[in-house]
Design a protein around this motif. Structure first.
Motif, mmCIF file in Angstrom:
data_model
loop_
_atom_site.group_PDB
_atom_site.id
_atom_site.type_symbol
_atom_site.label_atom_id
_atom_site.label_comp_id
_atom_site.label_asym_id
_atom_site.label_seq_id
_atom_site.Cartn_x
_atom_site.Cartn_y
_atom_site.Cartn_z
ATOM 1 N N MET A 112 0.830 -1.199 0.000
ATOM 2 C CA MET A 112 0.000 0.000 0.000
ATOM 3 C C MET A 112 0.866 1.252 0.000
ATOM 4 N N ARG A 113 0.451 2.206 -0.817
ATOM 5 C CA ARG A 113 1.110 3.519 -0.854
ATOM 6 C C ARG A 113 0.047 4.576 -0.694
ATOM 7 N N ILE A 114 0.341 5.590 0.092
ATOM 8 C CA ILE A 114 -0.571 6.717 0.294
ATOM 9 C C ILE A 114 0.169 7.991 -0.063
ATOM 10 N N LEU A 115 -0.491 8.832 -0.823
ATOM 11 C CA LEU A 115 0.058 10.118 -1.206
ATOM 12 C C LEU A 115 -0.741 11.197 -0.496
ATOM 13 N N ILE A 116 -0.076 12.018 0.295
ATOM 14 C CA ILE A 116 -0.733 13.127 0.978
ATOM 15 C C ILE A 116 -0.452 14.394 0.184
ATOM 16 N N LEU A 117 -1.520 15.041 -0.237
ATOM 17 C CA LEU A 117 -1.411 16.278 -0.997
ATOM 18 C C LEU A 117 -1.757 17.436 -0.081
ATOM 19 N N SER A 118 -0.864 18.384 0.050
ATOM 20 C CA SER A 118 -1.084 19.515 0.939
ATOM 21 C C SER A 118 -0.959 20.803 0.146
ATOM 22 N N PRO A 132 2.284 -3.325 -6.283
ATOM 23 C CA PRO A 132 2.826 -4.676 -6.073
ATOM 24 C C PRO A 132 4.341 -4.767 -6.197
ATOM 25 N N GLU A 133 4.945 -3.826 -6.903
ATOM 26 C CA GLU A 133 6.403 -3.855 -7.031
ATOM 27 C C GLU A 133 7.088 -3.047 -5.935
ATOM 28 N N GLY A 134 6.301 -2.332 -5.146
ATOM 29 C CA GLY A 134 6.877 -1.447 -4.140
ATOM 30 C C GLY A 134 6.651 -1.948 -2.735
ATOM 31 N N GLU A 135 6.702 -1.034 -1.813
ATOM 32 C CA GLU A 135 6.533 -1.380 -0.409
ATOM 33 C C GLU A 135 5.685 -0.325 0.265
ATOM 34 N N CYS A 136 5.299 -0.592 1.481
ATOM 35 C CA CYS A 136 4.488 0.332 2.274
ATOM 36 C C CYS A 136 5.182 1.687 2.344
#
Length: 185
Positions: A112-118, A132-136
């Motif tokens: 899972m990846r989360i992008l925080i936009l501020s 799937p190729e990345g990490e938390c």
């Protein structure tokens, strides 16, 4: 480092109704690292509780704002952040299951990846559900704001504290919290 609690310290502080101190987080990179630790702890606990890839179960145990408001570290906005995180993780589980239906393989739970936009006054986070190729990982993009960061970090910490203490527990959570706290790394 002063003002940058570890994930364990943040969850323990929420549980003990102590103040969360994030004054040492002053930039986007550090914010991303702190939030990544909290997200990883949430995923660890959900895996330990055998709720990984169970979107309905994740929602069942984490979608009540009153669950978060019982902690001193939470207010209505922090509870909203906790609910958004709950929904994002639930959607992550649903998307992982869908990917399995298509490819025949489950992606790693910690993909899972989360992008925080501020921007200016507001901060939102958008899900990048599966990588799937990345990490938390949580990344902070846009203007860094200490108040926004603290509210988001408190929301993540309240979410982790809630699932550590209250998944499948009929008492006030004390026994389950101490047992499950070991999974918060």
């Amino acid at each position: 480092m002063p003002g940058i609690p570890t994930t364990r310290d943040a969850v323990r502080a929420v549980w003990d109704n102590a103040a969360l101190e994030y004054s040492g987080v002053t930039d986007k990179v550090t914010a991303g690292l702190v939030l990544t630790g909290l997200l990883e702890a949430a995923l660890n606990v959900l895996h330990y509780r055998k709720l990984a890839w169970e979107p309905d179960s994740i929602q069942l145990v984490s979608c009540d704002p009153a669950s978060y408001l019982r902690y001193q570290a939470a207010n209505d906005h922090v509870a909203d952040v906790s609910l958004l995180l709950s929904q994002a993780i639930s959607a992550h589980a649903a998307n992982g299951t869908s990917l399995h239906d298509i490819t025949g393989e489950m992606p790693p739970w910690k993909s899972m990846r989360i992008l925080i936009l501020s921007t200016g006054v507001d901060a939102t986070f958008n899900r990048l559900d599966l990588d799937p190729e990345g990490e938390c990982k949580v990344s902070w993009h846009g203007q860094f704001d200490t108040v926004q960061f603290t509210e988001i970090a408190a929301g993540f910490a309240a979410f982790v504290t809630h699932i550590v203490a209250n998944v499948f527990d009929d008492d006030d959570g004390k026994e389950t919290f101490e047992e499950s706290f070991d999974w918060v790394v």
